[in-house]
Scaffold this motif. Sequence first.
Motif: not given
Ligand code: SAH
Length: 306
Positions: A130, A163-165, A167, A170-171, A187-190, A193, A215, A231-232, A236
Motif C-alpha cells: 500500500g 477497510d478490509v485488507g 495493508g 492507506i485507504l 482490518l488485516d489478517i497479517d 500490516a 481480522g 483492495n484484495l 478473495l
Molecule cells: N488496502 C491497501 C493494501 C491492499 S493489499 C491498499 O489498497 O493498497 C491486501 C491486504 O489484504 C494485505 O495486507 C493482506 O494481508 C490483506 N488480506 C489478505 N487476505 C485478507 C482477508 N481475508 N481479510 C483481511 N485482509 C486480508
Amino acid sequence: MDYIEVRLTVPPEALEAVANLLNEQGSGGVAIDDEREATLRAYFPDDERLEERLKTLRGALSDLVAFFPGMAEWREERRRVHEEDWANAWRQFYHATHVGRRLVVVPTWESYQPGIEDVVIRMDPGMAFGTGTHPSTALAMRWIETVLDEGSSLRPPRGEVLDVGTGSGILAIAVALLDPGRSVRALDIDPVAVRVARHNVEENRVGDRVRVALGEVGAEPAGVYALVLANLTADLLAENAAHFARVLAPGGLLIASGIVDVYAEEVRRHLTGEGLLWQGARSESGWVAPLLEKPRPGQAPSGSQG
Ligand code: SAH
C-alpha cells in the motif's frame, strides 16, 4: 534482518499481474527495472515464512501461464541483501505521488510543500502493501475521492467505514483525511500490516477515528457499514461476496479493487449475485476496480446493468 531479493524476468504483458503476486506474498516493494525487458525485483524478509511464500509465488506464477503464454519463460534469481540495502533499494523508487484530484502520498522521509487543494497522506509502508503507487490502490483511492465528494451522485449514507485488507492503512487514512466526519475500522489478517497501519495512522494524526485490528470481514456485524473498501484479489472478493453484501447498510457502497481484468466478469457475477448493484468500474494497466451499492428496500435494481 536480512532480505532475499527475488529477480523475475517475465513477458511485459504479465508485468502488472506478477507485481501483484509479489505484493501478495508480502514483498514490501516491487521495483520494475526495465519495462521493456520486464525484470522485477521484490524483497522478502528472510524469516520462517520465506520458503512458504516463495512456494506460493511459484504456484501462482505457473497459473499465470494460462493467461500469458509467454510466462512459461519466467526466470527467477535469488540474492541475499542486508536490511540497510533493502531499505534503500526500494525507497529510491518511492516519491511523492499525486494519486487522485487531491490525494498526494508522500513518503515519511521526504519533505513536500502541499498545494492549497492537496490532501497529504504520509506513508511508511515498510513491509506492508500500500504505497499508493500500485494501480489497484490508486483506483480505490480515486473512487474514495469520488464518492466522498459533496457533489457526487452516489454518496455513502452516514455511518462507519470498513477497510478490509488495510495493508499500510492507506485507504483508511485517505477516508479519514477526506471526511472528518467518518470513522474507519481497518482490518488485516497479517500482523505485520496491522503494526504498520497503526504506525501510519498515528503518523497522519487520525488515530481518534481509524481503529486497526487483526481480522477479516466474516466476523463483522451485519448491516452497519456505510462504505466498505476491499483492495484484495479477484479470488478473495468472490469468496467474501456474501460477507460484503451482509455487512453493508442499505444504500451502502462497496469499492472493490485488486482485480486483474480477465477476472472482472467473474467477480461481478459473485457480487451482483449477492444482490449488490454494479454502479460502474474503472481500470488502469490491466487492473479493474468496481463500485457497487447495496440497494435500499424497494430500490429498483437499475444500476446493475451499468
Ligand atoms: N488496502 C491497501 C493494501 C491492499 S493489499 C491498499 O489498497 O493498497 C491486501 C491486504 O489484504 C494485505 O495486507 C493482506 O494481508 C490483506 N488480506 C489478505 N487476505 C485478507 C482477508 N481475508 N481479510 C483481511 N485482509 C486480508
